[in-house]
Design a protein around this motif. Sequence first.
Motif, mmCIF file in Angstrom:
data_model
loop_
_atom_site.group_PDB
_atom_site.id
_atom_site.type_symbol
_atom_site.label_atom_id
_atom_site.label_comp_id
_atom_site.label_asym_id
_atom_site.label_seq_id
_atom_site.Cartn_x
_atom_site.Cartn_y
_atom_site.Cartn_z
ATOM 1 N N LYS A 1 0.475 -1.233 0.264
ATOM 2 C CA LYS A 1 0.119 -0.118 0.314
ATOM 3 C C LYS A 1 1.133 1.364 -0.508
ATOM 4 N N GLU A 2 2.055 1.529 0.789
ATOM 5 C CA GLU A 2 2.782 2.626 0.728
ATOM 6 C C GLU A 2 3.371 3.028 -0.550
ATOM 7 N N GLY A 3 4.100 1.363 -1.018
ATOM 8 C CA GLY A 3 4.466 1.297 -2.266
ATOM 9 C C GLY A 3 4.354 2.142 -3.263
ATOM 10 N N ILE A 4 2.771 1.485 -3.302
ATOM 11 C CA ILE A 4 2.101 2.190 -4.700
ATOM 12 C C ILE A 4 2.208 4.058 -4.473
ATOM 13 N N LYS A 5 1.874 4.269 -3.072
ATOM 14 C CA LYS A 5 1.570 5.292 -3.053
ATOM 15 C C LYS A 5 2.676 6.596 -3.096
ATOM 16 N N HIS A 6 3.650 5.544 -2.968
ATOM 17 C CA HIS A 6 5.112 6.499 -2.740
ATOM 18 C C HIS A 6 5.666 6.190 -4.515
ATOM 19 N N TYR A 7 5.166 5.353 -5.103
ATOM 20 C CA TYR A 7 5.837 5.204 -5.862
ATOM 21 C C TYR A 7 4.726 5.931 -7.182
ATOM 22 N N ASN A 8 3.329 6.126 -7.481
ATOM 23 C CA ASN A 8 2.650 6.726 -8.199
ATOM 24 C C ASN A 8 3.011 8.444 -8.235
ATOM 25 N N VAL A 9 3.217 9.124 -6.884
ATOM 26 C CA VAL A 9 3.962 10.478 -6.933
ATOM 27 C C VAL A 9 5.602 10.394 -6.692
ATOM 28 N N VAL B 1 6.614 8.905 -9.882
ATOM 29 C CA VAL B 1 6.435 9.263 -11.045
ATOM 30 C C VAL B 1 5.573 10.429 -11.480
ATOM 31 N N GLY B 2 5.411 10.850 -11.235
ATOM 32 C CA GLY B 2 4.373 12.626 -11.068
ATOM 33 C C GLY B 2 3.608 12.404 -10.944
ATOM 34 N N GLY B 3 2.249 11.065 -10.885
ATOM 35 C CA GLY B 3 1.247 11.420 -10.656
ATOM 36 C C GLY B 3 0.825 11.544 -9.582
ATOM 37 N N LYS B 4 -1.137 11.559 -9.009
ATOM 38 C CA LYS B 4 -1.093 11.652 -7.278
ATOM 39 C C LYS B 4 -2.210 10.735 -7.442
ATOM 40 N N ASN B 5 -2.387 10.983 -5.966
ATOM 41 C CA ASN B 5 -3.596 9.768 -5.463
ATOM 42 C C ASN B 5 -5.037 10.326 -4.666
ATOM 43 N N THR B 6 -5.625 10.147 -5.695
ATOM 44 C CA THR B 6 -6.713 11.112 -5.535
ATOM 45 C C THR B 6 -8.424 10.456 -6.115
ATOM 46 N N ASP B 7 -9.124 10.781 -5.181
ATOM 47 C CA ASP B 7 -10.845 10.239 -5.166
ATOM 48 C C ASP B 7 -10.554 10.125 -7.228
ATOM 49 N N ARG B 8 -9.879 10.197 -7.916
ATOM 50 C CA ARG B 8 -10.456 9.860 -8.940
ATOM 51 C C ARG B 8 -9.243 9.642 -9.992
ATOM 52 N N SER B 9 -7.547 9.205 -9.075
ATOM 53 C CA SER B 9 -6.765 8.223 -10.254
ATOM 54 C C SER B 9 -5.926 8.147 -8.572
#
Length: 150
Positions: free
Chosen positions: A49-57, A59-67
């Motif tokens: 769980k922490e890894g996915i959140k960290h990876y998303n950020v 690589v320039g992504g965000k962890n939001t209500d839609r993505s």
Amino acid sequence: MTYQEVQNLVTEFEQGTYPVAKWNHRAHVLMALWYTYHQPLPQARKSIKEGIKHYNVSVGGKNTDRSGYHETLTELYIRVLAQYQLMFDDNNLTARIDLLDDQPFLDKSFPLRYYRKDLLMSKKARRQWIPPDLKPLLNFEFVESKEATY
């Protein structure tokens, strides 16, 4: 995919350098398989769980209500992979990797066997674990051999 290739995937994932173009459903599952094999389940759950959140950020992504990060989907696959690990009598990750492509949970539509699409895609399901609304997560069917059965 070999053991070494999965290990490299996880290393790059942890470093935030795994290519975004390759970060597909199968890569997610391989990463989670790695952690559920190498770590006790509570630690694997946290690493995934922490890894996915960290990876998303990273690589320039965000962890939001839609993505980005989706709690219910992540937890669903952790639970499926924990049961998948129990199918094996030996301590051989390679066997688990070899059978992975034959497993029904590798189909991206797999969660829709357990959830209505509108519930699964809801903000609430993205933020927190929501139990399935179509049928319980019990007795997953796994393919146990690459040999055809007649």
